[in-house]
Motif scaffolding. Sequence first.
Motif, mmCIF file in Angstrom:
data_model
loop_
_atom_site.group_PDB
_atom_site.id
_atom_site.type_symbol
_atom_site.label_atom_id
_atom_site.label_comp_id
_atom_site.label_asym_id
_atom_site.label_seq_id
_atom_site.Cartn_x
_atom_site.Cartn_y
_atom_site.Cartn_z
ATOM 1 N N GLU A 22 63.789 12.575 65.060
ATOM 2 C CA GLU A 22 64.566 12.927 63.909
ATOM 3 C C GLU A 22 65.741 11.690 63.694
ATOM 4 O O GLU A 22 66.249 10.890 64.417
ATOM 5 C CB GLU A 22 65.305 14.212 64.310
ATOM 6 C CG GLU A 22 64.486 15.389 64.139
ATOM 7 C CD GLU A 22 65.367 16.760 64.347
ATOM 8 O OE1 GLU A 22 65.630 17.059 63.377
ATOM 9 O OE2 GLU A 22 65.380 17.058 65.559
ATOM 10 N N PHE A 23 65.848 11.800 62.330
ATOM 11 C CA PHE A 23 67.100 10.655 61.909
ATOM 12 C C PHE A 23 67.627 11.278 60.723
ATOM 13 O O PHE A 23 67.249 11.884 59.892
ATOM 14 C CB PHE A 23 66.199 9.161 61.306
ATOM 15 C CG PHE A 23 65.200 8.529 62.413
ATOM 16 C CD1 PHE A 23 65.716 7.755 63.228
ATOM 17 C CD2 PHE A 23 63.856 9.062 62.200
ATOM 18 C CE1 PHE A 23 64.766 7.144 64.238
ATOM 19 C CE2 PHE A 23 63.047 8.278 63.365
ATOM 20 C CZ PHE A 23 63.383 7.626 64.167
ATOM 21 N N VAL A 24 68.981 11.034 60.738
ATOM 22 C CA VAL A 24 69.642 11.397 59.846
ATOM 23 C C VAL A 24 69.940 10.353 58.680
ATOM 24 O O VAL A 24 70.158 9.119 58.749
ATOM 25 C CB VAL A 24 71.346 11.624 60.217
ATOM 26 C CG1 VAL A 24 72.386 11.973 59.267
ATOM 27 C CG2 VAL A 24 71.297 12.841 61.572
ATOM 28 N N LEU A 25 70.000 10.860 57.324
ATOM 29 C CA LEU A 25 70.289 10.293 56.221
ATOM 30 C C LEU A 25 71.496 10.386 55.448
ATOM 31 O O LEU A 25 72.066 11.460 55.545
ATOM 32 C CB LEU A 25 69.126 10.274 55.247
ATOM 33 C CG LEU A 25 67.595 9.884 55.614
ATOM 34 C CD1 LEU A 25 66.546 10.208 54.679
ATOM 35 C CD2 LEU A 25 67.626 8.250 55.923
ATOM 36 N N ASN A 26 72.022 9.252 54.686
ATOM 37 C CA ASN A 26 73.322 9.565 54.049
ATOM 38 C C ASN A 26 72.837 10.117 52.653
ATOM 39 O O ASN A 26 73.829 10.795 51.935
ATOM 40 C CB ASN A 26 73.804 8.046 53.703
ATOM 41 C CG ASN A 26 74.552 7.621 55.086
ATOM 42 O OD1 ASN A 26 74.672 8.362 56.047
ATOM 43 N ND2 ASN A 26 74.242 6.344 55.037
ATOM 44 N N GLN A 27 71.848 10.088 51.911
ATOM 45 C CA GLN A 27 71.520 10.474 50.739
ATOM 46 C C GLN A 27 71.370 12.046 50.748
ATOM 47 O O GLN A 27 71.113 12.563 51.983
ATOM 48 C CB GLN A 27 69.973 10.011 50.070
ATOM 49 C CG GLN A 27 70.178 8.490 50.083
ATOM 50 C CD GLN A 27 69.260 7.859 51.143
ATOM 51 O OE1 GLN A 27 69.642 8.052 52.213
ATOM 52 N NE2 GLN A 27 68.439 6.862 50.934
ATOM 53 N N SER A 28 71.588 12.711 49.636
ATOM 54 C CA SER A 28 71.417 14.168 49.472
ATOM 55 C C SER A 28 69.961 14.470 49.381
ATOM 56 O O SER A 28 69.070 13.533 48.995
ATOM 57 C CB SER A 28 71.975 14.614 48.273
ATOM 58 O OG SER A 28 71.668 14.119 47.193
ATOM 59 N N LEU A 29 69.498 15.342 49.688
ATOM 60 C CA LEU A 29 68.114 15.886 49.264
ATOM 61 C C LEU A 29 67.599 15.902 48.123
ATOM 62 O O LEU A 29 66.465 15.398 47.651
ATOM 63 C CB LEU A 29 67.827 17.348 49.956
ATOM 64 C CG LEU A 29 66.238 17.927 50.360
ATOM 65 C CD1 LEU A 29 65.965 16.779 51.368
ATOM 66 C CD2 LEU A 29 66.389 19.179 50.910
#
Length: 253
Positions: A180-187
Motif C-alpha cells: 500500500e502507498f499513500v498519494l497526494n492526489q484526490s481520487l
Amino acid sequence: MNIIIIEDELRTAKSLENIILSIRPDSKIIGQYQSIEGSVKALSQQDQPDLIFMDIQLADGLCFEIFKQVKISSPVVFCTAFDEYSLEAFKRNGVDYVLKPFSKDDIQSAFKKVDGLQNFFQQKIVPDIGNLLAKLSSPAGKESFLVFKSQKYTTVKTENIAFFYIHNDSSTIMCFDQQEFVLNQSLDQITALVSAKQFFRVNRQYLVNFKAIKEIEHYFLRKLFVRLVIETPDKLLINKEKTPAFLLWMEDR
C-alpha cells in the motif's frame, strides 16, 4: 414512435401496451409477439421499430435466441421477473432492465433513458474532428505513480495497481502484491489520470482495475457486488444507477 412488444403473457402485454400509450399517446404498437419463432419471423420481414419491449423468458425459450437469428438494431427495454439476466441483456441493445411487476413510473423511466440516448446521437451526428483526433492521440493513461514510503521515493507501475481507495481521508494505492502507498492526489484527480478503459470508479471510495475483478454478483436493491482477486477493506457495491455503465465497461474489451 413505432414499438414492438415481445411478451408471452397476454395480460401483461396488454397492460404494457396501455401504459405505453398513456405515456406516449402518439406512439404506435406495430406488433405483439409471444415467442422466439414469431418474433424472428416478424423482425426478419419488416423494418426495425424505434423501440422494443421484450420479456426475457418466453414460451419457447430465452429471448436472447432472437438476437442469434436476426440482426436487431433497435434499442430494447427488457421486462422480466428475474434479475439474473441483466449482464446478458445489456450486451443485447439493452437500454433498461425493468423487473416485473412493473409500474407506470418504471416504463416512464425507461422512455427517459431512450430519449436521452436518441438526443445524444442526434447531437453527435456531425463529429468534432479536432476533438476526435485529440482523443486518438491522447495517452492511454498514466503509466506509473511516484510514491513516498519509509523515507524513500519510488514509482509504482499502474499495471501493478489492483485498486485505489480512500483510507483515513487519503487516496491510497493497493497493489496486487498487497503493498500500500499513500498519494497526494484526490481520487477524482487519479480517475482523470488513469485509463478509463482499465479503471472504473465503482463508487466514491474505490477506483478498480479491470484485471482485479474476480466476479460480480447481484445484491439487494438491484445493486451489484464486485469481488476482487484480493480482499478489499470494504464491500464493493455499485448502485443500480451506475450498473448499466459498469456492465458496458466490463463488456468493452
